[in-house]
Design a protein around this motif. Structure first.
Motif, PDB file in Angstrom:
ATOM      1  N   VAL A   9      67.284 -28.487  23.289  1.00  0.00           N
ATOM      2  CA  VAL A   9      66.608 -29.172  22.178  1.00  0.00           C
ATOM      3  C   VAL A   9      67.084 -30.614  22.107  1.00  0.00           C
ATOM      4  CG1 VAL A   9      66.353 -29.270  19.666  1.00  0.00           C
ATOM      5  CG2 VAL A   9      66.315 -27.056  20.836  1.00  0.00           C
ATOM      6  N   ILE A  10      66.144 -31.515  21.921  1.00  0.00           N
ATOM      7  CA  ILE A  10      66.492 -32.916  21.703  1.00  0.00           C
ATOM      8  C   ILE A  10      66.862 -33.081  20.235  1.00  0.00           C
ATOM      9  CG2 ILE A  10      65.624 -35.284  21.650  1.00  0.00           C
ATOM     10  CD1 ILE A  10      63.735 -34.463  23.965  1.00  0.00           C
ATOM     11  N   SER A  11      68.033 -33.643  19.987  1.00  0.00           N
ATOM     12  CA  SER A  11      68.444 -33.966  18.629  1.00  0.00           C
ATOM     13  C   SER A  11      68.271 -35.457  18.431  1.00  0.00           C
ATOM     14  CB  SER A  11      69.905 -33.566  18.397  1.00  0.00           C
ATOM     15  OG  SER A  11      70.031 -32.166  18.385  1.00  0.00           O
ATOM     16  N   VAL A  12      67.711 -35.823  17.279  1.00  0.00           N
ATOM     17  CA  VAL A  12      67.453 -37.225  16.976  1.00  0.00           C
ATOM     18  C   VAL A  12      68.434 -37.696  15.905  1.00  0.00           C
ATOM     19  CG1 VAL A  12      65.047 -37.178  17.693  1.00  0.00           C
ATOM     20  CG2 VAL A  12      65.623 -36.587  15.346  1.00  0.00           C
ATOM     21  N   GLU A  13      68.791 -38.943  15.979  1.00  0.00           N
ATOM     22  CA  GLU A  13      69.737 -39.544  15.039  1.00  0.00           C
ATOM     23  C   GLU A  13      69.024 -39.977  13.758  1.00  0.00           C
ATOM     24  OE1 GLU A  13      72.945 -39.585  15.514  1.00  0.00           O
ATOM     25  OE2 GLU A  13      72.862 -38.892  17.606  1.00  0.00           O
ATOM     26  N   GLY A  14      69.757 -39.914  12.666  1.00  0.00           N
ATOM     27  CA  GLY A  14      69.214 -40.329  11.382  1.00  0.00           C
ATOM     28  C   GLY A  14      68.741 -41.768  11.372  1.00  0.00           C
ATOM     29  N   ASP A  15      69.477 -42.673  12.031  1.00  0.00           N
ATOM     30  CA  ASP A  15      69.063 -44.080  12.079  1.00  0.00           C
ATOM     31  C   ASP A  15      67.698 -44.225  12.740  1.00  0.00           C
ATOM     32  OD1 ASP A  15      71.361 -44.949  10.810  1.00  0.00           O
ATOM     33  OD2 ASP A  15      72.376 -45.522  12.656  1.00  0.00           O
ATOM     34  N   PHE A  75      57.531 -32.292  15.683  1.00  0.00           N
ATOM     35  CA  PHE A  75      58.114 -31.681  14.499  1.00  0.00           C
ATOM     36  C   PHE A  75      59.632 -31.870  14.544  1.00  0.00           C
ATOM     37  CE2 PHE A  75      54.084 -29.745  15.273  1.00  0.00           C
ATOM     38  CZ  PHE A  75      53.526 -29.615  14.008  1.00  0.00           C
ATOM     39  N   VAL A  76      60.162 -32.543  13.531  1.00  0.00           N
ATOM     40  CA  VAL A  76      61.604 -32.789  13.452  1.00  0.00           C
ATOM     41  C   VAL A  76      62.155 -31.897  12.340  1.00  0.00           C
ATOM     42  CG1 VAL A  76      63.423 -34.480  13.076  1.00  0.00           C
ATOM     43  CG2 VAL A  76      61.308 -35.154  14.265  1.00  0.00           C
ATOM     44  N   PHE A  77      62.878 -30.889  12.750  1.00  0.00           N
ATOM     45  CA  PHE A  77      63.429 -29.911  11.810  1.00  0.00           C
ATOM     46  C   PHE A  77      64.771 -30.377  11.273  1.00  0.00           C
ATOM     47  CE2 PHE A  77      60.455 -27.688  14.430  1.00  0.00           C
ATOM     48  CZ  PHE A  77      59.851 -26.792  13.567  1.00  0.00           C
ATOM     49  N   TYR A  78      64.991 -30.102   9.980  1.00  0.00           N
ATOM     50  CA  TYR A  78      66.305 -30.403   9.426  1.00  0.00           C
ATOM     51  C   TYR A  78      66.692 -29.372   8.380  1.00  0.00           C
ATOM     52  CZ  TYR A  78      64.218 -32.590   5.218  1.00  0.00           C
ATOM     53  OH  TYR A  78      63.526 -32.843   4.059  1.00  0.00           O
ATOM     54  N   CYS A  79      68.017 -29.200   8.249  1.00  0.00           N
ATOM     55  CA  CYS A  79      68.616 -28.339   7.234  1.00  0.00           C
ATOM     56  C   CYS A  79      69.721 -29.156   6.579  1.00  0.00           C
ATOM     57  CB  CYS A  79      69.142 -27.050   7.857  1.00  0.00           C
ATOM     58  SG  CYS A  79      70.443 -27.318   9.095  1.00  0.00           S
ATOM     59  N   ALA A  80      70.722 -28.531   6.031  1.00  0.00           N
ATOM     60  CA  ALA A  80      71.798 -29.265   5.366  1.00  0.00           C
ATOM     61  C   ALA A  80      72.698 -30.003   6.360  1.00  0.00           C
ATOM     62  CB  ALA A  80      72.627 -28.318   4.495  1.00  0.00           C
ATOM     63  N   SER A  81      73.121 -29.313   7.415  1.00  0.00           N
ATOM     64  CA  SER A  81      74.091 -29.908   8.341  1.00  0.00           C
ATOM     65  C   SER A  81      73.586 -30.072   9.770  1.00  0.00           C
ATOM     66  CB  SER A  81      75.357 -29.050   8.384  1.00  0.00           C
ATOM     67  OG  SER A  81      75.063 -27.791   8.954  1.00  0.00           O
ATOM     68  N   GLY A  82      72.470 -29.443  10.102  1.00  0.00           N
ATOM     69  CA  GLY A  82      71.905 -29.552  11.443  1.00  0.00           C
ATOM     70  C   GLY A  82      72.016 -28.303  12.290  1.00  0.00           C
ATOM     71  N   TRP A  83      72.760 -27.299  11.831  1.00  0.00           N
ATOM     72  CA  TRP A  83      72.926 -26.082  12.630  1.00  0.00           C
ATOM     73  C   TRP A  83      71.695 -25.195  12.575  1.00  0.00           C
ATOM     74  CZ3 TRP A  83      78.579 -24.097  11.578  1.00  0.00           C
ATOM     75  CH2 TRP A  83      79.491 -25.054  12.021  1.00  0.00           C
ATOM     76  N   ARG A  84      71.245 -24.869  11.368  1.00  0.00           N
ATOM     77  CA  ARG A  84      70.047 -24.013  11.242  1.00  0.00           C
ATOM     78  C   ARG A  84      68.848 -24.692  11.881  1.00  0.00           C
ATOM     79  NH1 ARG A  84      69.879 -23.120   4.902  1.00  0.00           N
ATOM     80  NH2 ARG A  84      70.956 -25.115   5.042  1.00  0.00           N
ATOM     81  N   SER A  85      68.736 -25.998  11.686  1.00  0.00           N
ATOM     82  CA  SER A  85      67.573 -26.707  12.226  1.00  0.00           C
ATOM     83  C   SER A  85      67.620 -26.799  13.748  1.00  0.00           C
ATOM     84  CB  SER A  85      67.446 -28.096  11.603  1.00  0.00           C
ATOM     85  OG  SER A  85      68.610 -28.855  11.781  1.00  0.00           O
ATOM     86  N   LEU A  86      68.795 -26.844  14.322  1.00  0.00           N
ATOM     87  CA  LEU A  86      68.900 -26.825  15.785  1.00  0.00           C
ATOM     88  C   LEU A  86      68.347 -25.516  16.326  1.00  0.00           C
ATOM     89  CD1 LEU A  86      69.875 -28.119  18.429  1.00  0.00           C
ATOM     90  CD2 LEU A  86      72.121 -27.114  17.972  1.00  0.00           C
ATOM     91  N   LEU A  87      68.720 -24.412  15.702  1.00  0.00           N
ATOM     92  CA  LEU A  87      68.204 -23.106  16.132  1.00  0.00           C
ATOM     93  C   LEU A  87      66.711 -22.978  15.845  1.00  0.00           C
ATOM     94  CD1 LEU A  87      71.166 -20.819  15.018  1.00  0.00           C
ATOM     95  CD2 LEU A  87      70.698 -21.746  17.305  1.00  0.00           C
ATOM     96  N   ALA A  88      66.268 -23.506  14.708  1.00  0.00           N
ATOM     97  CA  ALA A  88      64.845 -23.463  14.366  1.00  0.00           C
ATOM     98  C   ALA A  88      64.029 -24.283  15.353  1.00  0.00           C
ATOM     99  CB  ALA A  88      64.631 -23.972  12.938  1.00  0.00           C
ATOM    100  N   ALA A  89      64.534 -25.446  15.721  1.00  0.00           N
ATOM    101  CA  ALA A  89      63.821 -26.288  16.687  1.00  0.00           C
ATOM    102  C   ALA A  89      63.716 -25.594  18.038  1.00  0.00           C
ATOM    103  CB  ALA A  89      64.522 -27.641  16.828  1.00  0.00           C
ATOM    104  N   ARG A 100      62.095 -31.172  17.591  1.00  0.00           N
ATOM    105  CA  ARG A 100      63.364 -31.893  17.631  1.00  0.00           C
ATOM    106  C   ARG A 100      64.202 -31.408  16.458  1.00  0.00           C
ATOM    107  NH1 ARG A 100      60.824 -32.811  21.560  1.00  0.00           N
ATOM    108  NH2 ARG A 100      60.196 -34.807  22.423  1.00  0.00           N
ATOM    109  N   SER A 101      65.486 -31.740  16.489  1.00  0.00           N
ATOM    110  CA  SER A 101      66.394 -31.423  15.401  1.00  0.00           C
ATOM    111  C   SER A 101      67.035 -32.713  14.908  1.00  0.00           C
ATOM    112  CB  SER A 101      67.469 -30.444  15.875  1.00  0.00           C
ATOM    113  OG  SER A 101      68.398 -30.182  14.847  1.00  0.00           O
ATOM    114  N   LEU A 102      67.169 -32.853  13.595  1.00  0.00           N
ATOM    115  CA  LEU A 102      67.804 -34.033  13.016  1.00  0.00           C
ATOM    116  C   LEU A 102      69.315 -33.835  13.039  1.00  0.00           C
ATOM    117  CD1 LEU A 102      67.525 -36.769  11.544  1.00  0.00           C
ATOM    118  CD2 LEU A 102      67.445 -35.476   9.397  1.00  0.00           C
ATOM    119  N   ARG A 103      69.998 -34.609  13.845  1.00  0.00           N
ATOM    120  CA  ARG A 103      71.457 -34.500  13.977  1.00  0.00           C
ATOM    121  C   ARG A 103      72.125 -34.821  12.633  1.00  0.00           C
ATOM    122  NH1 ARG A 103      73.806 -34.341  18.694  1.00  0.00           N
ATOM    123  NH2 ARG A 103      72.207 -35.568  19.735  1.00  0.00           N
TER     124      ARG A 103
END
Length: 123
Positions: A9-15, A75-89, A100-103
């Protein structure tokens, strides 16, 4: 499990996302529990898809399918810390989405002073 997801999964930076989260080709997907949204807020314009329903909402054959997930967008998935969203992505990617997942998740987003919308479910 997280290490395996990070490999595919590609994780994207908040910036990067702070400059693009409103782009027409991006859908920010908040997978947190509704109580988290009410307590913390969410990224403005994000689509809420509770993690427990995600596969059903993505699957076009499911009676719970949401047409938003049939759109040709990233679709850029996010959760509180990035763990759930990494798995969801990862799951979303396996189901055919450009995911993608929001780091750092919403916690890092909010901590950095990026835009946050309040959520009021009228309770």
């Amino acid at each position: 499990m997280l290490a395996e997801a990070e490999e595919v999964v590609i994780s994207v930076e908040g910036d990067d996302m702070a400059a693009r989260y409103r782009d027409a080709d991006i859908v920010m997907v908040d997978i947190r529990d509704p109580r988290e949204l009410e307590r913390e807020g969410m990224i403005p314009g994000a689509f809420h898809a509770p993690r427990g329903m995600l596969e059903f909402w993505i699957d076009a054959e499911s009676p719970y399918h949401k047409p938003r997930f049939a759109e040709d967008r990233t679709f850029v998935f996010y959760c509180a810390s990035g763990w759930r969203s990494l798995l969801a992505a990862r799951v979303a990617q396996e189901m055919g989405l450009k995911a993608r997942s929001l780091r750092g998740g919403f916690g890092e987003w909010k901590k950095a002073g990026r835009p946050v919308a309040e959520v009021n479910r009228g309770g």
